[in-house]
Design an enzyme around this catalytic site. Structure first.
Site, mmCIF file in Angstrom:
data_model
loop_
_atom_site.group_PDB
_atom_site.id
_atom_site.type_symbol
_atom_site.label_atom_id
_atom_site.label_comp_id
_atom_site.label_asym_id
_atom_site.label_seq_id
_atom_site.Cartn_x
_atom_site.Cartn_y
_atom_site.Cartn_z
ATOM 1 N N LYS A 108 1.057 -1.135 0.150
ATOM 2 C CA LYS A 108 -0.075 0.030 0.148
ATOM 3 C C LYS A 108 0.968 1.192 -0.070
ATOM 4 O O LYS A 108 0.383 2.347 -0.554
ATOM 5 C CB LYS A 108 -1.124 -0.088 1.120
ATOM 6 N N LYS A 114 -4.121 -9.493 -6.583
ATOM 7 C CA LYS A 114 -5.428 -9.704 -5.827
ATOM 8 C C LYS A 114 -6.487 -8.873 -6.470
ATOM 9 O O LYS A 114 -6.272 -7.637 -6.833
ATOM 10 C CB LYS A 114 -5.223 -9.327 -4.253
ATOM 11 N N LYS A 124 -11.126 -3.855 -4.248
ATOM 12 C CA LYS A 124 -12.233 -2.920 -4.245
ATOM 13 C C LYS A 124 -11.636 -1.493 -4.711
ATOM 14 O O LYS A 124 -12.297 -0.741 -5.274
ATOM 15 C CB LYS A 124 -12.943 -2.857 -3.152
#
Ligand code: AQP
Length: 345
Positions: free
Chosen positions: A127, A209, A212
């Protein structure tokens, strides 16, 4: 009824059910990955355990959110839980920021988590690589808040996708460390990770992966996508130059579609291979798209109904916050006492 039978019935009634905690961030519209990797297991475990399912809005702000969207996604995530079949009568459904003890315990546990341990978290590395302009301290201490979420409720089991395994292991380490210093305080939780569907991959980049917050809308299927959109996304799914539907190393796209199809139909990989023997990828992709679209349809219908009744959703939030708050306060007080904080009566 004989006395033995009465005693046996009483024993069953008194037997303490094990407890489950899990949560999903309202950082976007939930995907097929969240559904297969998390919500379906929430449902599976719902009758058998005492379950708390949370919408973890405090986690979501580790990445910048537009306030109006965060608010909408919070209502939506709760509505999706209910639309998927998690009833607020049988489960405690609540919003993380409504229970202040999460943030309080998180501060305390942060003093029992090591800098080196947090530095090794792959989600932080991923991230921060994707948000290089906003590598904030919350992103770094995210797993401590997650440990607080779980340990606050003395959860025995935590249903998650494989991507959260490392965080869960850290929660166990923190619990064991705290228990080692202060005596038994926290239940050390186990993970519950599904064998099929533990990591649903992006349809556009099957080595990544499904998420969303992916900027490529073709990479993920949202639970609320319309049937046409779902079928189109599956038809466009990236596969390989082979043409046989079989589960094998290097066939990431097909493997992913097979695991999605298997999750919805209950068929084994062998059965899927036989079903599509002699057929091409096109037929297979269409079948997966239609199966997923049909499977999600009742959820979408119920979701749309729930979203017209905000006051009902708010009543669920309120009830959940009260129920969760009572349990959370018990653990927080116990922890504060062990630490030597002065507790006012
Ligand atoms: N692709 C996935 N396959 C299987 N399980 C998944 N989960 C998420 N994506 C997949 C599981 O869903 C639960 C909730 O995840 P989360 O929303 O709290 O955080 P996340 O893992 O970071 O999910 P996303 O969709 O990737 O969110 P963003 O894009 O906001 O970071 C977890 O149990 C997770 O394992």
């Amino acid at each position: 009824m004989s006395e033995d039978k009465i005693n046996a019935t009483e024993n069953i009634k008194n037997e303490k059910k094990k407890r489950i905690f899990s949560g999903i961030q309202p950082s976007g519209t939930l995907t097929l990955g969240n559904y297969i990797g998390a919500i379906r297991n929430f449902l599976l475990l719902s009758g058998e355990y005492d379950c708390l399912y949370c919408v973890v809005d405090e986690h979501a702000i580790t990445v910048r959110q537009v306030p109006a969207e965060l608010r909408r996604h919070t209502y939506e995530t709760l509505a999706i839980y209910i639309a998927c079949g998690l009833s607020p009568e049988e489960n405690i459904l609540f919003i993380q920021s409504h229970v202040h003890q999460h943030a309080e315990l998180s501060w305390i546990l942060g003093c029992y988590a090591m800098f080196g341990e947090l530095s090794r978290m792959t989600q932080f590395k991923d991230k921060s690589a994707n948000n290089s302009e906003n590598i904030n301290a919350g992103l770094f201490t995210y797993p401590v808040l997650m440990a607080a979420d779980i340990l606050l409720y003395q959860a025995d089991l935590v249903p998650v996708g494989i991507d959260q395994k490392q965080h869960l292991e850290l929660a166990r380490t923190i619990a064991e460390r705290f228990n080692g210093i202060y005596g038994d305080t926290f239940v050390v939780p186990d993970g519950y990770i599904p064998e099929v569907g533990m990591k649903i991959m992006s349809l556009a980049e099957p080595t990544k992966k499904m998420s969303k917050s992916d900027t490529n809308v073709n990479g993920y299927v949202a639970i609320l996508d319309e049937p046409d959109t779902i079928i189109r996304k599956f038809r466009r799914a990236v596969t390989d130059s082979d043409s046989t539907v079989r589960y094998a190393e290097g066939k990431d796209g097909i493997n992913n579609l097979m695991s999605i199809y298997s999750s919805f139909t209950g068929k084994s990989y062998n059965e899927i291979e036989s079903e599509f023997e002699g057929k091409g990828y096109g037929d297979f992709k269409t079948a997966v798209g239609e199966t997923v679209s049909d499977g999600l349809k009742p959820i979408r219908t119920e979701f749309n109904r729930l979203m017209t009744d905000k006051s009902y959703l708010e009543s669920v939030m309120k009830q959940g916050a009260e129920q969760a708050g009572r349990l959370a306060e018990r653990t927080l007080k116990k922890v504060q006492k062990k630490l030597g904080f002065v507790l006012l009566k």
